[in-house]
Enzyme design. Structure first.
Site, short mmCIF file in Angstrom:
data_model
loop_
_atom_site.label_atom_id
_atom_site.label_comp_id
_atom_site.label_asym_id
_atom_site.label_seq_id
_atom_site.Cartn_x
_atom_site.Cartn_y
_atom_site.Cartn_z
N HIS A 1 -10.26 0.65 1.51
CA HIS A 1 -9.84 1.99 1.97
C HIS A 1 -11.05 2.88 2.24
CE1 HIS A 1 -5.50 2.29 1.97
NE2 HIS A 1 -5.38 1.78 0.75
N CYS B 1 0.84 -1.19 0.00
CA CYS B 1 0.00 0.00 0.00
C CYS B 1 0.88 1.24 0.00
CB CYS B 1 -0.88 -0.03 1.26
SG CYS B 1 -2.03 1.35 1.36
N HIS C 1 -8.83 -4.16 -2.41
CA HIS C 1 -7.95 -3.36 -1.55
C HIS C 1 -8.42 -1.90 -1.51
CE1 HIS C 1 -3.65 -2.15 -0.26
NE2 HIS C 1 -4.25 -0.99 -0.52
N GLU C 2 -8.76 -1.35 -2.69
CA GLU C 2 -9.16 0.07 -2.75
C GLU C 2 -10.54 0.29 -2.12
OE1 GLU C 2 -6.83 2.03 -3.27
OE2 GLU C 2 -5.49 0.55 -4.15
ZN ZN Z 1 -3.71 0.94 -0.11
#
Ligand code: ZN
Length: 171
Positions: A144, A98, A140-141
């Protein structure tokens, strides 16, 4: 072109832990946000995705570069607004890093198949079917946007690594 500093977890964990709110296309700041996310992502050669909270904006916008599976060239950044995961499966271990946690990577378990709906920057509803690492990157995004980081998804606590310079390689 406008680059924004990427929020670092070591300094501002609270920014990265906050949930982001849906965006609406009336939002006059949206075009600049999308442009800055793309420019900032392109500035990081090792980055394949970036989410708005990583530049300190708590709106549900991500940009991703598809094609990180290695079969094709990495694509230009694509913006996805208000992404919703319709279906996800094929959970497999993979490696995760990241831009907000530079120098760290870990083995996480994420879906390698995903159907996703969102809108593009022109307000069109789009559905994507993603496989392999493309699905991993989007997962993953989207995490966030919910204040979730890859360190929360380690396959086990000892699967977190720091990048080290290989011995015997000249600097
Ligand atoms: Zn990230």
């Amino acid at each position: 072109m406008a680059l924004r500093p990427v929020v670092q977890y070591a300094w501002h964990p609270e920014i990265l832990r906050r949930k982001s709110a849906p965006v609406d296309h009336e939002d006059g700041d949206l075009p600049v946000l999308v442009r800055d996310l793309k420019d900032t992502l392109l500035q990081h050669a090792d980055g394949v995705g970036l989410a708005a909270p990583q530049i300190g904006v708590h709106k549900r916008v991500i940009v991703v570069r598809f094609g990180a599976n290695g079969r094709t060239r990495l694509g230009r950044p694509v913006a996805i607004l208000n992404p919703t995961i319709l279906e996800a499966g094929d959970e497999l271990p993979d490696y995760d890093g990241c831009l907000s946690l530079p120098g760290l990577y870990g083995e996480t378990v994420r879906p390698h198949f995903m159907r996703l709906r969102g809108t593009d920057e022109r307000e069109r509803t789009v559905e994507w079917t993603l496989e392999g690492f493309d699905a991993v990157v989007v997962h993953h995004e989207v995490d966030h946007l919910n204040g979730v980081l890859f360190i929360d998804r380690l396959s086990s606590p000892d699967k977190l690594y720091t990048e080290t310079v290989a011995e015997g390689v000249n600097p």
